[in-house]
Design a protein around this motif. Structure first.
Motif, mmCIF file in Angstrom:
data_model
loop_
_atom_site.group_PDB
_atom_site.id
_atom_site.type_symbol
_atom_site.label_atom_id
_atom_site.label_comp_id
_atom_site.label_asym_id
_atom_site.label_seq_id
_atom_site.Cartn_x
_atom_site.Cartn_y
_atom_site.Cartn_z
ATOM 1 N N ARG A 197 13.101 7.513 -12.512
ATOM 2 C CA ARG A 197 11.771 8.052 -13.008
ATOM 3 C C ARG A 197 12.027 9.641 -13.913
ATOM 4 N N ASP A 214 3.927 9.417 -9.921
ATOM 5 C CA ASP A 214 2.906 9.527 -11.361
ATOM 6 C C ASP A 214 2.200 11.122 -11.467
ATOM 7 N N GLN A 215 1.762 11.706 -10.193
ATOM 8 C CA GLN A 215 1.191 12.973 -10.134
ATOM 9 C C GLN A 215 2.442 13.973 -10.390
ATOM 10 N N ASN A 252 3.933 5.402 -5.502
ATOM 11 C CA ASN A 252 3.918 5.499 -7.004
ATOM 12 C C ASN A 252 3.079 6.287 -7.549
ATOM 13 N N LYS A 253 1.782 6.600 -6.985
ATOM 14 C CA LYS A 253 0.601 7.451 -7.414
ATOM 15 C C LYS A 253 1.282 8.952 -7.417
ATOM 16 N N ALA A 254 1.715 9.155 -6.096
ATOM 17 C CA ALA A 254 2.560 10.655 -5.967
ATOM 18 C C ALA A 254 3.359 10.967 -7.006
ATOM 19 N N ALA A 313 2.311 1.646 -3.600
ATOM 20 C CA ALA A 313 1.358 2.304 -4.311
ATOM 21 C C ALA A 313 1.153 3.703 -4.247
ATOM 22 N N LYS A 314 1.008 3.996 -3.060
ATOM 23 C CA LYS A 314 0.610 5.393 -2.585
ATOM 24 C C LYS A 314 1.807 6.356 -3.397
ATOM 25 N N ASP A 369 0.825 -1.078 -0.214
ATOM 26 C CA ASP A 369 0.049 -0.037 0.114
ATOM 27 C C ASP A 369 1.003 1.222 0.002
#
Ligand SMILES: [Zn+2]
Length: 714
Positions: free
Chosen positions: A135, A69-70, A65-67, A62-63, A59
């Motif tokens: 990244r 991505d943002q 990675n989402k950040a 995942a959070k 989790d």
């Protein structure tokens, strides 16, 4: 309710560690005070099953990675400091705390399945974290912000600069083909590093001696498992450190000592000499590709030293500075050898110094270390240390109830500022050994300090994991003097973490350059060699009116000093050869690590046998490469910083000096240049003179050494 009886009047804040469970406050009792200071207190939400550990790490990643991505997906025309550089610090902080928690579970849980799950979670994090630098979308957003040439200052500017530096060091600002080459070289280097380490672990070297060969060794050695392997055959493993040291310190026969040294200092020779040569060539290539002139410049850029040349000069000055002390020690050992061998020309060789140092210590400085333990019952030492640190750093430690405990005797404390009542953070104490637990002594961050996006400050929570001797029946846990020193050291790291005021996770607490992080704690080790400090808590547990006799403390200090010249010259030899292996080198020039390092060992320490290959078994060359100097560097800075206390009215118990350390060093963390913090704390430029003085270079000798401006500051 009992209070410690050894308090001096200056220690009016009594320790609460004896409070009964029923009377304990909880963290909730401090929430209002925290809110008033715009701060948050948080205990980790400890997972209770292996599945929960795995899910929690998943989790968190995942959070994160989402950040990421943002950050990567935003409009490059609208990037802000907050949406790029700070956002990156926010997400690495959150996922880092998840990894910290998993690390604690891995190191402490009593259930092997929980430990395994936590170990896997930590691995998952480590695999993930190396990818952040690559990244490209994130890098582009951060670069786009940097290209707006924002006007930043202080900690913000430092965060921005160092974030860009990370990318540059990873090769992200190189053209794609060169970047790929660097990535490729790094992978090769990492593989060779693994081989180097494996070859060291695999290097076993049994050497068989007769009992006569080993004359002088204690009986306990002969009785140790696996040593007696025949009628008159004793197998010494050259690769087992305590075997090697026991023989080198005690064997009367020089032939024996030399024979074992020859094997020991040639361990992993055939396997690792070629591997190390390749590693050095690869490191050099990577440094050159990234625009550095050498690997030591690459490695020291992010340290206090900043360049290889500065690190080298520092060590060279120390080598010269302790010359008189080293010479006098060798002369003293030589006298012992002349007397023992009846050879007027006897010289101290590298296989002799441990033996004759041991002889000298037995003759002149014998202290019964076992008997000394009676003065150090664990609880009294802990209370005593708490009293001292609370007093000098203006803090209050209160034992509070832990909502979840992984072991029964786990303790949780809340730290507040004693003047304002502001809650500053919490620490767990897990102090005794048990099956499956982390087997050293260390401070671990669990929740680091950071200014959160909502403007509240997250106060830290940390843990001390130690392995002190457990209580035995009616006898309390009795610590060795070294245990006491370790406790003072490790708890210093906890305070460094807890009282932090740095805005960004990257700079909070002990997240300071690697060649500085140990210095404040190494400084605090001085406390337990000082009679005035020891008398505040050290007393015979059977009769607390008995303090440690002054002559014993003096003998202990004398013993430490007696060997300081040899100890440090050996350390400096390692530091020097490590830097020499990593200094400027032609890209196509072959490496010969043995030819480069052996002459330095000999020049800085003692004559060696030319057949040996010390570097092939020197594990620090993978991991501390171009960084070994940091040990001596931190020691010298620690001695320099200690002078602030030594010159103060109450010495090591001085509150003003303690508050200065808290404000300028601990609270600042890495939010500003550490060199600036150290000099603010010192109130002057840095100097290596206090270190030289501490190891016995008196004012007379100082004149003979090439002192002066070349040794001041850097
Ligand atoms: Zn440490």
């Amino acid at each position: 309710m009992k209070f410690s009886l050894v308090c001096l009047p200056v220690f009016l804040i009594a320790s609460n560690s004896h409070l009964l469970g029923a009377e304990l406050k909880t963290v909730d009792d401090f929430r209002a005070a925290a809110a008033k200071a715009n701060a948050l207190l948080m205990l980790p939400d400890w997972e209770q099953t292996p599945e929960a550990i795995e899910a929690s790490m998943k989790d968190a990643i995942a959070k994160a990675n989402k950040a990421l991505d943002q950050i990567g997906a935003q409009d490059l025309g609208k990037v802000t400091f907050k949406s790029t550089v700070v956002a990156l610090d926010d997400l690495t902080y959150q996922v880092g705390n998840a990894a910290n928690k998993a690390t604690i579970i891995k190191e402490t849980n009593t259930n092997p399945a929980m430990r395994t799950a936590a170990e896997n979670a930590v691995k998952a994090y480590q695999d993930w974290v190396v990818g952040i630098d690559y990244r490209e979308d994130v890098y582009k957003a951060i670069k786009a912000f940097a290209d707006t040439h924002p006007k930043l200052s202080g900690e913000d500017e430092k965060l921005m600069k160092e974030t860009l530096r990370d990318y540059r060091r990873a090769g992200l600002d190189l053209p794609p083909d060169q970047r790929n080459e660097v990535e490729q070289l790094r992978k090769e280097l990492s593989k060779l590093g693994t081989d180097f380490d494996t070859n060291i672990v695999k290097a076993t070297a049994p050497v068989i001696f007769t009992k006569a060969d080993l004359d002088g060794l204690p009986e306990s050695f002969f009785a140790a498992p696996g040593v007696k392997t025949g009628d008159d055959a004793y197998t010494v493993m050259a690769n087992v450190t305590w075997h090697f040291i026991t023989v080198e310190e005690n064997a009367k026969s020089e032939t024996t000592r030399k024979q074992l040294y020859l094997v020991h200092d040639s361990l992993a020779k055939d396997a690792n000499v070629p591997v190390l040569n390749q590693m050095l060539a690869l490191r050099n290539k990577i440094a050159l590709r990234l625009g550095y002139k050498s690997w030591d410049d690459f490695q020291t850029e992010i340290k206090m030293a900043k360049t290889g040349a500065i690190a080298k000069k520092y060590i060279d000055d120390l080598v010269t500075g302790i010359q008189p002390k080293f010479d006098s020690e060798v002369a003293e050992l030589q006298k012992l050898k002349v007397a023992e061998t009846n050879d007027p020309n006897a010289k101290i060789e590298v296989w002799d110094w441990r033996y004759y140092s041991n002889q000298r210590n037995k003759q002149k400085y014998a202290v019964d270390k076992e008997a000394l333990r009676a003065y150090f019952p664990f609880q009294k030492v802990l209370d005593g240390m708490f009293n001292i640190y609370q007093s000098i750093f203006g803090l209050k430690f209160e034992k509070i109830a832990a909502p979840y405990k992984w072991i029964d005797d786990l303790q949780l404390f809340l730290v507040t500022d004693s003047a304002t009542g502001e809650p500053l953070g919490m620490f767990y104490l897990d102090m005794f050994p048990r099956e499956g637990k982390f087997n050293h002594f260390a401070q671990f961050d669990i929740i680091s300090g950071k200014l959160l996006p909502d403007g509240k400050y997250q106060r830290p929570t940390v843990a001390l994991l130690c392995n002190f001797p457990p209580p035995n029946g009616d006898t309390p846990s009795l610590m060795t003097h070294q245990d006491v020193e370790t406790l003072f050291h490790e708890f210093g790291h906890a305070l460094h973490s807890i009282v932090t005021r740095a805005k960004y996770g990257r700079f909070a607490g002990t997240h300071v350059p690697g060649d500085f992080v140990e210095a404040p704690s190494q400084m605090l080790q001085n406390w337990v060699w000082d009679k005035k400090v020891l008398d505040t808590f050290a007393a015979d547990y059977r009769d607390p009116s008995k303090k440690i006799p002054g002559e014993i403390i003096k003998k202990m200090n004398d013993a430490k000093l007696a060997n300081a010249g040899a100890y440090y010259r050996r350390q400096f030899a390692f530091a020097s050869l490590d830097l020499a292996l990593h200094e400027q080198h032609a890209e196509d020039g072959a490496y010969d690590c043995v030819a480069m390092s052996n002459p330095i060992l000999e020049k800085v320490f003692l004559p060696i046998d030319p057949s040996t290959t010390f570097v092939s078994y020197f594990g620090h060359l993978n991991g501390y490469d171009a960084g070994y100097y940091g040990y001596a560097w931190a020691d010298a800075i620690a001695a320099d910083m200690a002078t602030v206390f030594e010159k103060a009215k109450d010495g090591y118990l001085d509150k003003q000096a303690g508050m200065k350390l808290r404000r300028e060093i601990y609270e600042a963390g890495d939010s500003r240049e550490v060199n600036v913090s150290v000099e603010k704390f010192l109130g002057r430029k840095q100097s290596i003179q206090p270190f030289l003085k501490k190891i016995g270079i008196g004012p007379q000798e100082k004149k003979k050494a090439p002192a002066g401006p070349s040794q001041e500051g850097r």
